[in-house]
Each structure stands twice: as structure tokens, then as C-alpha cells.
Motif scaffolding. Structure first.
Motif, short mmCIF file in Angstrom:
data_model
loop_
_atom_site.label_atom_id
_atom_site.label_comp_id
_atom_site.label_asym_id
_atom_site.label_seq_id
_atom_site.Cartn_x
_atom_site.Cartn_y
_atom_site.Cartn_z
N ASP A 606 4.71 -17.63 9.57
CA ASP A 606 5.73 -16.60 9.34
C ASP A 606 6.65 -17.02 8.18
O ASP A 606 6.97 -16.22 7.30
CB ASP A 606 6.59 -16.40 10.59
CG ASP A 606 5.76 -16.08 11.82
OD1 ASP A 606 4.73 -15.40 11.67
OD2 ASP A 606 6.15 -16.51 12.93
N ILE A 609 4.80 -16.61 4.77
CA ILE A 609 4.67 -15.26 4.21
C ILE A 609 6.04 -14.72 3.81
O ILE A 609 6.17 -14.02 2.80
CB ILE A 609 3.97 -14.29 5.18
CG1 ILE A 609 3.57 -12.99 4.45
CG2 ILE A 609 4.83 -13.98 6.40
CD1 ILE A 609 2.57 -13.17 3.33
N LEU A 610 7.09 -15.06 4.55
CA LEU A 610 8.43 -14.61 4.17
C LEU A 610 8.87 -15.25 2.85
O LEU A 610 9.50 -14.60 2.01
CB LEU A 610 9.44 -14.94 5.27
CG LEU A 610 9.30 -14.12 6.56
CD1 LEU A 610 10.19 -14.68 7.66
CD2 LEU A 610 9.62 -12.65 6.30
N LEU A 613 6.93 -13.57 0.12
CA LEU A 613 7.51 -12.24 -0.12
C LEU A 613 8.74 -12.35 -1.01
O LEU A 613 8.89 -11.57 -1.96
CB LEU A 613 7.87 -11.58 1.21
CG LEU A 613 8.66 -10.27 1.10
CD1 LEU A 613 7.85 -9.20 0.38
CD2 LEU A 613 9.09 -9.79 2.49
N PHE A 644 -0.96 -11.36 1.79
CA PHE A 644 -0.68 -10.60 3.02
C PHE A 644 -1.96 -10.22 3.78
O PHE A 644 -2.11 -10.55 4.96
CB PHE A 644 0.13 -9.36 2.68
CG PHE A 644 0.54 -8.57 3.91
CD1 PHE A 644 1.39 -9.12 4.85
CD2 PHE A 644 0.09 -7.27 4.10
CE1 PHE A 644 1.78 -8.40 5.99
CE2 PHE A 644 0.47 -6.54 5.23
CZ PHE A 644 1.31 -7.11 6.17
N TYR A 648 -2.18 -13.71 5.73
CA TYR A 648 -1.23 -13.62 6.85
C TYR A 648 -1.77 -12.75 7.99
O TYR A 648 -1.63 -13.09 9.17
CB TYR A 648 0.12 -13.10 6.38
CG TYR A 648 1.13 -13.13 7.52
CD1 TYR A 648 1.59 -14.34 8.03
CD2 TYR A 648 1.59 -11.95 8.11
CE1 TYR A 648 2.49 -14.39 9.10
CE2 TYR A 648 2.49 -11.98 9.16
CZ TYR A 648 2.93 -13.21 9.65
OH TYR A 648 3.81 -13.25 10.71
N VAL A 670 7.52 -9.72 12.05
CA VAL A 670 7.32 -10.19 10.67
C VAL A 670 6.31 -9.31 9.94
O VAL A 670 6.49 -8.95 8.78
CB VAL A 670 6.89 -11.67 10.66
CG1 VAL A 670 6.50 -12.10 9.25
CG2 VAL A 670 8.01 -12.56 11.19
N VAL A 674 7.30 -7.41 6.51
CA VAL A 674 6.60 -7.68 5.25
C VAL A 674 5.88 -6.43 4.75
O VAL A 674 5.92 -6.11 3.56
CB VAL A 674 5.60 -8.85 5.41
CG1 VAL A 674 4.81 -9.05 4.12
CG2 VAL A 674 6.34 -10.13 5.78
N ASN A 677 8.35 -4.00 3.09
CA ASN A 677 8.78 -4.47 1.78
C ASN A 677 7.64 -4.40 0.76
O ASN A 677 7.87 -4.10 -0.41
CB ASN A 677 9.32 -5.89 1.89
CG ASN A 677 10.75 -5.93 2.42
OD1 ASN A 677 11.70 -5.72 1.68
ND2 ASN A 677 10.89 -6.15 3.72
N LEU A 678 6.44 -4.67 1.22
CA LEU A 678 5.28 -4.55 0.32
C LEU A 678 5.15 -3.11 -0.17
O LEU A 678 4.91 -2.86 -1.36
CB LEU A 678 4.03 -4.98 1.08
CG LEU A 678 2.68 -5.03 0.34
CD1 LEU A 678 1.73 -5.96 1.10
CD2 LEU A 678 2.03 -3.66 0.24
N TYR A 716 15.44 -16.33 3.57
CA TYR A 716 14.04 -16.22 3.97
C TYR A 716 13.12 -17.06 3.10
O TYR A 716 11.92 -16.77 2.98
CB TYR A 716 13.60 -14.76 3.93
CG TYR A 716 14.27 -13.89 4.97
CD1 TYR A 716 14.71 -14.43 6.17
CD2 TYR A 716 14.46 -12.53 4.73
CE1 TYR A 716 15.33 -13.64 7.13
CE2 TYR A 716 15.09 -11.73 5.69
CZ TYR A 716 15.52 -12.30 6.87
OH TYR A 716 16.13 -11.51 7.82
#
Length: 880
Positions: A606, A609-610, A613, A644, A648, A670, A674, A677-678, A716
Motif C-alpha cells: 500500500d 503504490i501511494l 502515485l 497500478f 498493485y 487504497v 488510487v 486519482n488515476l 503519502y
């Protein structure tokens, strides 16, 4: 709606029209003034009303829509002002062609009837390209749409003309201009395209008037000699010292013309003596002014020879050239003919029509003093070109600028606001239409010509905002933020907008000029009708969807560079869209409510990937600010696909399938965070896909296009955990590569032994589940020394330590030996066949050398492969 409602496949054709209609009807595109906030403004380069969407327009659309959507999501008051151009010449040509089919002419129906047809044409076809642009998903403020001949823009054009005239910067003069016989109008220097043309250099004797041999001149245009009024030589050329001041006989015309000395003449060109045709060559015209030579025009408006050409009148130039040369041969005055290549100017609208330099009475703008502050604005950085190298093109044009011929011999366009009184000769330039002569009360006649289309286009950044009225829009949105255009109209348009903006507004028209390249075909050729290589963007959209076309045109393309259109690029973009759709559907099938995650409960994956991002947000935002949309698109592609989707989501599956608890709730939160936001990061490039997916997000409201752009959040960013996860991923990649190289079946499970590097033991222990799920490990064992990895193993060194897999776990030795033995037998048969051919004297004697060599090369390659197979079989047998 939820993920369960999502279609199993992304079908853009089913959703695009409805989404665009919803955007537009909601007023989402409408710009609003917000006191105290700086706006982001773009005025669209207005496409011609005769136009149809082509790849250049498509590129323009995405290069403007991407920053507009980005700044709108950033919370900036954002205006993208659309509009169309009346395209004087192009539109008039189309209307005249249509009338010809009816047996009608302009002159036959008169000006008023013609203009009525033109406005009807605009009504019928003028909106076509606007509707096509909507297919590209562009988010213009259509409520502010303008047209270069609407009432407001027309008033601005007249105001600028009058102001410049009153300042003495607009004048009417008899000067050398570029004349297009096809347009039957003057055109500007910027509208002339030069091409290298293979032709000849004709050497012609002009006998002396005193009976002497006279002089031999060299010319590329013998037909224009009919308008010669002198011969020029260089004053330093000793060959002609005695001729200067004397007269020679102009052949065919049998007229005496003077020999003059002028520094313009290059001694090395041709014979060093140059015929002077002042009405048909700008340089000759300048010489004529200095030496008081007569000026005679020998062509008509349509390019044919006129009455001054004598018996050649009515001929087209090439026909006349042939006849003149034949006559010179008969007279014995054609000395010789040489092959010669030279630059010839062609009308950029009529590519096969040579431009005729000719003397003509036209309206001009004095450009030198107007250009100086526009040059300074770029030099001082108030307006910057991206990429900067294109400023050189701008400087070259502006620093060598000539007076701009602004009158055109057309009926469609802004009519020149000048009236003449035939009774007293008065000339009136007025903002309002006068009814009678203010001097004598006589009847007035308006100038027949219209203004160059680029005159009204030069005012576009401020005329569209309400100037000359000081409107609220003008005060708020001017100067605009960015102009997006191709390099090919820097001279036509960008330079003139700079001049007009500074002159009339006292301020630059835009802060940034973002230059994009051309869209070429797969072979790198410019798309054109003549080559038949043009691609219709609408057909591509019908097949692949708008998002795929948009993304294919921008991804990886550097500012200012041309891009090659290829079907493979569009297919790759469509595959990317499908990848995002399928990943989104997977997430939303597993996440049906919106919950915030607890940072204290985050696991290493997690945090990885954060962190990735946040780095994507930072990089993509920086690229969007810099106007490097190609890099921004590449970054979002890499993040979405590789990090992603491929990593992830795969890393999350074991937790999603596990028992209910903190880990499962955290990974769901999460994933949704994500994904949302993607979608925002991808939205400027793929607006339809992202908007459609956004509808299914739990708790989503309104349109994605109006949501906030992701902000970089240091909270993050987990650098240490990112490094740990990268180490685990490297091990997984390494094992996958080893299995692939050794042709191991995906179902075969292995024993994985890991020797951790210093500080990596806990991370590798925590990664056990990932190694089992993603690397085919059945058992994961941490060892403390290499000696613990007993037996024969495959090993690899990675950042996190060393990994060992028993060779027997990867390979079924007996089956592999049998497979490789069979492959070796087949290879030996092929080698025997090759040997037989190469030992056959008949084959060697008759076969082409290239074929024989190919056979030899194949044999050598087979021998090398056979040796490798034999070695591999021997190694495997040792383990049996």
C-alpha cells in the motif's frame, strides 16, 4: 451504480455522444470570472468554415483540450474560446465553383447576390467542422463561440483599420506584390511557398542600337522580356564598362532600351548582364526606381499575356515562353540554353499555381515600426515560445519584415472601409458608412477590395473578447495564457497577433506560444490529397473511439516535433483504454463503499503504490505546467499500466480474497483512492473513458471533469517502504524471467530459498505471500548462508540478497532431454539438406550468388544451434 453494472468491455461508441451532451447541457464548459484569481485562457485557432476535421485539427484539439481540462480541475477560472474563420479565398473559390456548375458567374449575378450566397454557404457548411470538433471531446465554452465576420469582430476590424490609417501606418500604393492567377488576387509574402523547380537558363542577345553586337543576357523567364525596359550590369564589371549609358534593341519588340549600372547585379550570374522587367520582378522594380526605367505590365489578372505582349496576347505564360523562344531562334538571337534549377514561388492554396510578382495598386500596412515592440516582447521573455527554438523563425520573419499587402481582390470578406468621391476626388476612411461626400456632397463609391483574412485573424485574441468595447471578459481574460498552433503559421498568424495585440491593447496577446509538429503518415510524409495518404480522424474515432485517437496523437510526442500516425499506435492506445476499464471494473467489483484508510494500517505494498502515485502526481503536474503533454501522457501510461494494473492490483488479490479484517478493508480503501486519482490524472487525455468509469465509483458526485486535480501530498510518500517493495518486486520479476527462459509451465510450483542482504530479512519474510502468489513458489525459506542452498540450484543476485531454486523444481529432466533430442534430430536433417545443396555442383552453378550465400549462412546458424543443444542435453543428463 456499482462495478457490477459496468459492461464487461469498454465500448466508446455507446457512451461518447451521451457524455458530451451531458457535459455541454450542464454548462460544465462555461467559463466564469472569479475576482482575485488569475484565469487560464486559450483562444482557439479558428478553422476555416470550408474545413473538415483532419489530423492536424485533431492534434490541435488534444493539445488545447489537455491543458484546459487540467487547469479547470486545478480550480483556475478557465476559458477556451472557440470560433471559425471566414477564409476569404478558400470560401469564395468553393462558391464560384458551385456557381459554375449552375452556369453562373460572380460578375453575372452581382456583388449583393454573391454575398447572399456566401452567407447561405456559411449557414449550411460553417458549423460542420464545429460539430466534428465536438467528436474530439473538446471542452470549449461554446456559449462564447465567435466568427471572424460576426458583428463584433467586424467592428473591431474596421476600428483597427481606421486607427492605423489615422496614424499613417496604412496607405495605398503602387507597389510590387505577389499575384496568384488562380485566386486572381494579391497574396502576402507569408502565403508564398517556394519550391525548387528544374528549368532552363536562356541566353539571349540584345543587339546594340548602334549596330554593335550588344549584350547577351541570361533569364529563367524569356516570356517576360516583352515587358523589359532596360538591361543592368554591375558597375565594377569591366566587360561592360563601354556599354553603360548606351542602348540595346529589345528583340521581337524592336524597341531601344538603356543599359544601366547597378550594384544589385551579380557579375557571376549568367553572363553578368540582367534584363530588367520592373513590373514583374521586385528586384528589377527597385533598380527601375533608382534609374528611372519605364514600367510595363505584360500579364492579365488570370496570368495570360495582355495587350502589351503584342501578338502573344491571350497566351498562357508557358505557351508564350515556347513561342518567344522559337521566335528568338528564328532571329538567331538565342545564344544557348542551359539546364538550371531555381526557387519558384507558388500559392500555398493552389500548390500548382506559380505566383506572379507584379506591380499593382494595393493597400499596405507599414510593418517595421509595428514589429519592433513585438520582437522586444519575445526577447524580454514576456511571450515565450515552447520549444524555444521556434523563436528563431519568428525573429527571422519579424526582423526582415516588409510592408504587408492587406487588400484582396475578392468579394467575400471584410470590405475595405474606404470611400471615393468621383466628383471631387476626396477619399474617406470611416468607422461608419458615409452616405455622401463630406467635401462636396457628391455620391460615394466604396473600395471594391476586401481585407486579407489574416487581418481579422490578427485581432482574434482581443476582438473575440469584445474589443473595442472594454468588456468585463476583455478586462479579465486578456492577455490570454497560451496559444497552441503549428510552426507553419508562425509567420502567417502568430507574428501578426503579436503586432496587433501590442498595438491595440498595449499588451502581449498571449504568454506562451506552444508549437506542435505536423501529423505525418507512417513513412514520414506530409499528409495530402495528392499523395492520397490522408487519414480521416472521424473514421478512426468510429473504429477505435475518441480517447484512443487522442492518446495516440500525444503520447511520447515532444513539443514542436512531428509525429507519425500509425494504426498500431491507435490500437495500442485502445488496448490501454481497455486495460484501464478492466482494472477499474475489477476494483469496483470488489469495492462497493467509500472508506478512508488508516495510515497506521497500511502494508508495504500500500505504501509503495501511494508513493508511486504521489511521484506520478508531481511529475505529471510539472509536465502539464511545462506544456510537455507527451511526457505527461507517457507517465500516466506507465503508472496506470505497469504500477497500478500489473503490480498493485495483482499484489492486492490475495488480500481481497482473504478473510474480512483490517488488511482487506485497507487494501480496498487504497485501491479506490488510487483508482480515483488515476482517473483524474488520465482525464485530460482520455476524457470519455475516465468520465464513464467515475460514474461507478461509490460516493461519486457530478462530473469527473469538475473534480479537483490531485495534489502532491508528502504524507503519502514512504521512501523506505517503496524501496522494500521494489526489492520484493525485483525478486518476483527475476523468478518469472528464469521460469520463462527455462520454459517452466505456469502450474509448476517451486521451492524458493532466499539469502537476505543486510537489513532485508523482515521484508523478505513479509513478502512470502507475494512470492507464492506471483512467483510460483510453493515453499519460501530464508537461509543464513549460501551453503544452506544444497544440491544443484538456479541462482540470482538481486538488491535484496540472493535467491536459489532447485534445478529439479524448474525442469523435468527426462522430458526436457527428450524434447531437446527431438529438436536436435530435426535440426540435423535440415543441416543434411543444406549440405546436400551446397555440395551439388549444379545448384552452385545455376543459383544466384545471393541464394547460395543465404544457404551457407543458414547452415552455419544451424551448426551453432546444434552445438548449443548438444551441450544443454549433456548438462541435463548429468542430473538424471
Amino acid at each position: 451504480m456499482s462495478g457490477a453494472d459496468m459492461a464487461t468491455r469498454f465500448n466508446p461508441q455507446e457512451i461518447e455522444a451521451d457524455i458530451y451532451k451531458a457535459w455541454e447541457e450542464s454548462g460544465a464548459f462555461t467559463a466564469h470570472r472569479v475576482e482575485g484569481k488569475k484565469p487560464f485562457t486559450i483562444v482557439m485557432p479558428p478553422p476555416n468554415i470550408t474545413g473538415q476535421l483532419h489530423m492536424g485539427h485533431a492534434m490541435d484539439c488534444i493539445m488545447q483540450d489537455a491543458p484546459i481540462r487540467y487547469h479547470r480541475m486545478k480550480g483556475d477560472p478557465t476559458l477556451w474560446l472557440p470560433g471559425t474563420d471566414h477564409a476569404a479565398i478558400a470560401t469564395e473559390v468553393r462558391i464560384v465553383e458551385a456557381m459554375r456548375k449552375e452556369g453562373l458567374t460572380k460578375e453575372g449575378i452581382g456583388r449583393e447576390a454573391f454575398l447572399e450566397r456566401a452567407w447561405n454557404w456559411k449557414k449550411e457548411y460553417g458549423g460542420r467542422i464545429v460539430h466534428q470538433q465536438r467528436k474530439m471531446g473538446i471542452s470549449c465554452d461554446w456559449s462564447r463561440e465567435r466568427f471572424t465576420m460576426d458583428e463584433g469582430c467586424s467592428r473591431a476590424v474596421r476600428e483597427v483599420f481606421v486607427r492605423l490609417y489615422e496614424k499613417g501606418l496604412i496607405y495605398r500604393g503602387n507597389r510590387m506584390i505577389n499575384w496568384c492567377p488562380a485566386c486572381q488576387s494579391a497574396i502576402s509574402d507569408a502565403e508564398v511557398e517556394y519550391k525548387d523547380v528544374a528549368s532552363h537558363l536562356w541566353h539571349i542577345r540584345y543587339p546594340g542600337a548602334d549596330g554593335s553586337e550588344g549584350v547577351v543576357v541570361a533569364t529563367t523567364r524569356p516570356e517576360t522580356m516583352l515587358g523589359d525596359t532596360g538591361v543592368a550590369v554591375n558597375p565594377a564589371d569591366e566587360r561592360y564598362t563601354d556599354l553603360v549609358g548606351k542602348k540595346v534593341i529589345l528583340p521581337i519588340v524592336n524597341k531601344e532600351i538603356p543599359v544601366v549600372a547597378d550594384d544589385y547585379v551579380e557579375k557571376e550570374f549568367g553572363t553578368g548582364a540582367v534584363k530588367m522587367t520592373p513590373a514583374h520582378d521586385p528586384n528589377d522594380f527597385e533598380v527601375a526606381q533608382r534609374h528611372n526605367l519605364e514600367i510595363i505590365t505584360v500579364t492579365n489578372d488570370d496570368g495570360t499575356m495582355n495587350e502589351n505582349a503584342g501578338r502573344f496576347a491571350g497566351m498562357d505564360p508557358m505557351e508564350c515562353r515556347k513561342a518567344v523562344v522559337e521566335e528568338l531562334e528564328k532571329l538567331g538571337l538565342l545564344v544557348k540554353v542551359e539546364d538550371y534549377s531555381h526557387n519558384v514561388g507558388f500559392c500555398y492554396r493552389h500548390g500548382n499555381t506559380p505566383v506572379e510578382p507584379r506591380l499593382s495598386e494595393q493597400w499596405f500596412v507599414k510593418m517595421k515600426t509595428l514589429a519592433e515592440p513585438a520582437i522586444a516582447a519575445v526577447r524580454e521573455g514576456r511571450t515565450k515560445f515552447v520549444p524555444e527554438r521556434f523563436s528563431k523563425m519568428y525573429y527571422n520573419w519579424m526582423e526582415n519584415i516588409r510592408d504587408w499587402c492587406i487588400s484582396r481582390q475578392l468579394w467575400w470578406g471584410h470590405r475595405i472601409p474606404v470611400w471615393y468621391c468621383d466628383d471631387c476626388g476626396e477619399q474617406i476612411v470611416s468607422r461608419e458608412d458615409p452616405t455622401v461626400c463630406p467635401k462636396c456632397g457628391g455620391k460615394l463609391r466604396q473600395d471594391e477590395d476586401v481585407l486579407d483574412t489574416w487581418f481579422s485573424s490578427a485581432l482574434w485574441p482581443f476582438s473575440t473578447l469584445g474589443w473595442p468595447d472594454n468588456t468585463e471578459d476583455l478586462k479579465y481574460f486578456y492577455p490570454t495564457s497560451m496559444l497552441v498552433t503549428g510552426w507553419d503559421i508562425i509567420t502567417f498568424w502568430v507574428s501578426r497577433m503579436m503586432v496587433a495585440g501590442i498595438e491595440n491593447m498595449g499588451e502581449i496577446p498571449f504568454e506562451t506560444v506552444l508549437i506542435h509538429g505536423l501529423v505525418r503518415d507512417e513513412q514520414g510524409r506530409k499528409m495530402s490529397k495528392s499523395l492520397g495518404n490522408g487519414i480521416d480522424p472521424l473514421e478512426v474515432i468510429d473504429e477505435y473511439g475518441t480517447d484512443a485517437l487522442r492518446f495516440s496523437l500525444v503520447m511520447g510526442v515532444s513539443p514542436g516535433n512531428d509525429t507519425r500516425y500509425g494504426k498500431d499506435k491507435v490500437e495500442a492506445a485502445r488496448n490501454f483504454a481497455n486495460k484501464v476499464w478492466n482494472a477499474s471494473r475489477f476494483v469496483l467489483m470488489n469495492v462497493n463503499e467509500r472508506k478512508a484508510f488508516d495510515p497506521a494500517k497500511l502494508e508495504t505494498a500500500d505504501k509503495w503504490i501511494l508513493t508511486r502515485l504521489q511521484k506520478a502526481v508531481k511529475d505529471i503536474s510539472a509536465h502539464m505546467e511545462d506544456g510537455d503533454f507527451g511526457l505527461a501522457a507517457t507517465k500516466i501510461y506507465d503508472f496506470a499500466w505497469s504500477e497500478f494494473c500489473d503490480w498493485y492490483i495483482e499484489l492486492s488479490k490475495s488480500r481481497l480474497l482473504g478473510e474480512e479484517g483490517e488488511s482487506k478493508e485497507t487494501v480496498k480503501a487504497v485501491l479506490l483512492f488510487v483508482l480515483e486519482n488515476l482517473l483524474k490524472l488520465l482525464h485530460p487525455f482520455m476524457p470519455f473513458l475516465t468520465e464513464q468509469v467515475y460514474k461507478y465509483l461509490p460516493g461519486s458526485e457530478g462530473f469527473l471533469m469538475l473534480q479537483s486535480w490531485p495534489e502532491y501530498n508528502e504524507a503519502y510518500v514512504f521512501a523506505g517502504d517503496e524501496e522494500k517493495m521494489q526489492g520484493v518486486m525485483e525478486i518476483i520479476r527475476t523468478i518469472r524471467n528464469l521460469r520463462s527462459e527455462m520454459n517452466v509451465a505456469p502450474s509448476k510450483r517451486t521451492h524458493l530459498m532466499l539469502l537476505p542482504a543486510e537489513g532485508w530479512a523482515d521484508t523478505l519474510k513479509g513478502g512470502e505471500g507475494y512470492f507464492k502468489k506471483l512467483a510460483g513458489a510453493e515453499q519460501v525459506e530464508l537461509i543464513s548462508d549460501r551453503s544452506d542452498a544444497t544440491g544443484k540450484n538456479v541462482s540470482a543476485v538481486v538488491a535484496a540478497g540472493e535467491l536459489f531454486i532447485p534445478l529439479g523444481d524448474l525442469v523435468d529432466f527426462e522430458k526436457e532431454v527428450a524434447r531437446l533430442t527431438k529438436e536436435l534430430e530435426n535440426l540435423k536433417k535440415e543441416m543434411a539438406r543444406s549440405n546436400g545443396m551446397l555440395n551439388n555442383q549444379g545448384f552452385l552453378a545455376k543459383a544466384p550468388a545471393q541464394l547460395v550465400q543465404q544457404e551457407k549462412d543458414k547452415l552455419e546458424a544451424a551448426k551453432s544451434k546444434a552445438a548449443a543443444l548438444e551441450n544443454r542435453i549433456a548438462e541435463l543428463k548429468e542430473n538424471l
